[in-house]
Motif scaffolding. Structure first.
Motif, PDB file in Angstrom:
ATOM      1  N   THR A 112     -95.885 -37.458 -42.718  1.00 17.24           N
ATOM      2  CA  THR A 112     -96.236 -35.903 -42.861  1.00 17.24           C
ATOM      3  C   THR A 112     -95.480 -35.560 -41.393  1.00 17.24           C
ATOM      4  O   THR A 112     -95.313 -36.143 -40.538  1.00 17.24           O
ATOM      5  CB  THR A 112     -97.697 -35.689 -42.379  1.00 17.24           C
ATOM      6  OG1 THR A 112     -98.407 -36.548 -43.338  1.00 17.24           O
ATOM      7  CG2 THR A 112     -98.022 -34.424 -42.168  1.00 17.24           C
ATOM      8  N   VAL A 113     -95.051 -34.364 -41.646  1.00 14.78           N
ATOM      9  CA  VAL A 113     -94.190 -33.476 -40.548  1.00 14.78           C
ATOM     10  C   VAL A 113     -94.874 -32.275 -40.116  1.00 14.78           C
ATOM     11  O   VAL A 113     -95.451 -31.665 -40.813  1.00 14.78           O
ATOM     12  CB  VAL A 113     -92.694 -32.999 -41.153  1.00 14.78           C
ATOM     13  CG1 VAL A 113     -91.955 -32.062 -39.952  1.00 14.78           C
ATOM     14  CG2 VAL A 113     -91.872 -34.147 -41.439  1.00 14.78           C
ATOM     15  N   VAL A 114     -95.054 -32.255 -38.607  1.00 13.66           N
ATOM     16  CA  VAL A 114     -95.911 -31.050 -38.160  1.00 13.66           C
ATOM     17  C   VAL A 114     -95.139 -30.420 -37.328  1.00 13.66           C
ATOM     18  O   VAL A 114     -94.297 -30.768 -36.714  1.00 13.66           O
ATOM     19  CB  VAL A 114     -97.160 -31.725 -37.385  1.00 13.66           C
ATOM     20  CG1 VAL A 114     -96.794 -32.426 -36.016  1.00 13.66           C
ATOM     21  CG2 VAL A 114     -98.107 -30.529 -36.828  1.00 13.66           C
ATOM     22  N   ASN A 115     -94.977 -28.762 -37.522  1.00 17.71           N
ATOM     23  CA  ASN A 115     -94.661 -27.925 -36.700  1.00 17.71           C
ATOM     24  C   ASN A 115     -95.571 -27.306 -35.891  1.00 17.71           C
ATOM     25  O   ASN A 115     -96.682 -26.728 -36.136  1.00 17.71           O
ATOM     26  CB  ASN A 115     -93.990 -26.954 -37.456  1.00 17.71           C
ATOM     27  CG  ASN A 115     -93.130 -25.993 -36.703  1.00 17.71           C
ATOM     28  OD1 ASN A 115     -92.108 -26.388 -36.189  1.00 17.71           O
ATOM     29  ND2 ASN A 115     -93.771 -24.778 -36.734  1.00 17.71           N
ATOM     30  N   ILE A 116     -95.353 -27.151 -34.594  1.00 15.26           N
ATOM     31  CA  ILE A 116     -96.506 -26.482 -33.639  1.00 15.26           C
ATOM     32  C   ILE A 116     -95.717 -25.261 -33.159  1.00 15.26           C
ATOM     33  O   ILE A 116     -94.660 -25.422 -32.577  1.00 15.26           O
ATOM     34  CB  ILE A 116     -96.741 -27.551 -32.554  1.00 15.26           C
ATOM     35  CG1 ILE A 116     -97.369 -28.847 -33.214  1.00 15.26           C
ATOM     36  CG2 ILE A 116     -98.000 -26.825 -31.713  1.00 15.26           C
ATOM     37  CD1 ILE A 116     -97.816 -29.613 -32.039  1.00 15.26           C
ATOM     38  N   ASP A 117     -96.263 -23.968 -33.386  1.00 19.39           N
ATOM     39  CA  ASP A 117     -95.686 -22.905 -33.011  1.00 19.39           C
ATOM     40  C   ASP A 117     -96.483 -22.303 -31.788  1.00 19.39           C
ATOM     41  O   ASP A 117     -97.698 -22.043 -32.051  1.00 19.39           O
ATOM     42  CB  ASP A 117     -95.589 -22.034 -34.055  1.00 19.39           C
ATOM     43  CG  ASP A 117     -95.091 -20.480 -33.743  1.00 19.39           C
ATOM     44  OD1 ASP A 117     -94.385 -20.564 -32.802  1.00 19.39           O
ATOM     45  OD2 ASP A 117     -95.629 -19.488 -34.386  1.00 19.39           O
ATOM     46  N   ILE A 118     -96.059 -22.374 -30.464  1.00 14.86           N
ATOM     47  CA  ILE A 118     -96.934 -21.807 -29.471  1.00 14.86           C
ATOM     48  C   ILE A 118     -96.384 -20.251 -29.309  1.00 14.86           C
ATOM     49  O   ILE A 118     -95.245 -20.010 -28.902  1.00 14.86           O
ATOM     50  CB  ILE A 118     -96.675 -22.636 -28.254  1.00 14.86           C
ATOM     51  CG1 ILE A 118     -97.107 -24.156 -28.633  1.00 14.86           C
ATOM     52  CG2 ILE A 118     -97.556 -22.197 -26.912  1.00 14.86           C
ATOM     53  CD1 ILE A 118     -97.012 -25.041 -27.428  1.00 14.86           C
ATOM     54  N   GLY A 119     -97.418 -19.443 -29.341  1.00 13.49           N
ATOM     55  CA  GLY A 119     -97.189 -18.042 -29.236  1.00 13.49           C
ATOM     56  C   GLY A 119     -97.880 -17.545 -28.062  1.00 13.49           C
ATOM     57  O   GLY A 119     -98.268 -18.496 -27.057  1.00 13.49           O
ATOM     58  N   ALA A 120     -97.749 -16.346 -27.696  1.00 16.70           N
ATOM     59  CA  ALA A 120     -98.331 -15.649 -26.554  1.00 16.70           C
ATOM     60  C   ALA A 120     -99.936 -15.819 -26.570  1.00 16.70           C
ATOM     61  O   ALA A 120    -100.503 -16.172 -25.502  1.00 16.70           O
ATOM     62  CB  ALA A 120     -98.082 -14.407 -26.259  1.00 16.70           C
ATOM     63  N   GLY A 121    -100.581 -15.607 -27.721  1.00 16.40           N
ATOM     64  CA  GLY A 121    -101.988 -15.580 -27.920  1.00 16.40           C
ATOM     65  C   GLY A 121    -102.751 -16.875 -28.528  1.00 16.40           C
ATOM     66  O   GLY A 121    -103.557 -16.963 -28.511  1.00 16.40           O
ATOM     67  N   THR A 122    -101.799 -17.473 -29.457  1.00 11.97           N
ATOM     68  CA  THR A 122    -102.297 -18.738 -30.102  1.00 11.97           C
ATOM     69  C   THR A 122    -101.444 -19.592 -30.145  1.00 11.97           C
ATOM     70  O   THR A 122    -100.140 -19.409 -30.265  1.00 11.97           O
ATOM     71  CB  THR A 122    -102.807 -18.138 -31.775  1.00 11.97           C
ATOM     72  OG1 THR A 122    -101.592 -17.450 -32.324  1.00 11.97           O
ATOM     73  CG2 THR A 122    -103.902 -17.177 -31.948  1.00 11.97           C
TER      74      THR A 122
END
Length: 196
Positions: free
Chosen positions: A153-163
């Motif tokens: 499994t490949v996971v992508n983590i997107d850290i934005g300003a609010g979430t």
């Protein structure tokens, strides 16, 4: 997919606008659309080639107050970026306007989407909920494509300003997404640079 150029191929100019919790961004691409079907079946088209021709700057998403997006300042940002890209509204064939993160919960989010789409041609407009936002970030980062090459499994983590959104891909499919209400705007520093 066969990426050879045929007589049915067409190049279109597409823009993408992301109104996020912290920032607003615009990109311009040239897309080559190819017909996949033959003359005896229903038309079936796909994007055969994508060339990024302009990547705009990151602008703080302007708000009037905690609940209202400033539509006039958004329009001014887009006018500025269109000028920098050397395009006009008439040059745009298609595109997408997506509101992500906490901005999607603002009182006038839906109104903003439609006003921007009206200014920009035949557009897809969407308020990206956490699942869609996580999946789009995973596709854009290459995690979806990478999952076709690996057994796990490949996971992508997107850290934005609010979430922060995590999307899990296996075999080219998004298996699930997870969203946390934690983002860059959650972190506050004191005068000494210590995280509060």
């Amino acid at each position: 997919m066969d990426t050879s150029i045929s007589r049915d191929d067409q190049w279109v100019t597409s823009i993408g606008i992301d109104l996020g919790t912290g920032t607003t961004k615009l990109i311009v691409s040239k897309l080559r659309i190819s017909r996949l079907s033959n003359d005896y079946s229903l038309p079936d088209y796909a994007i055969a080639e994508r060339n990024l021709i302009y990547c705009g700057g990151m602008h703080p998403t302007p708000l009037i107050d905690e609940e209202t997006i400033d539509v006039e300042r958004i329009a001014a940002i887009l006018d500025l970026e269109y000028g920098r890209a050397g395009i006009q509204f008439a040059d745009i064939d298609t595109g997408a306007v997506i509101i992500t993160g906490e901005t999607a919960n603002k009182a006038n989010a839906r109104q903003i989407l439609h006003q921007l789409a009206d200014r920009s041609g035949d557009f897809v407009v969407a308020t990206a909920g956490p699942d869609l936002e996580g999946m789009l970030a995973g596709k854009g980062s290459g995690a979806e494509a990478r999952s076709l090459e690996l057994a796990g499994t490949v996971v992508n983590i997107d850290i934005g300003a609010g979430t922060a959104n995590a999307a899990f891909f296996r075999g080219g499919r998004c298996e699930c997404t997870v969203t946390l209400r934690i983002g860059g705007k959650s972190i506050r520093f004191d005068a000494k640079g210590t995280i509060q």
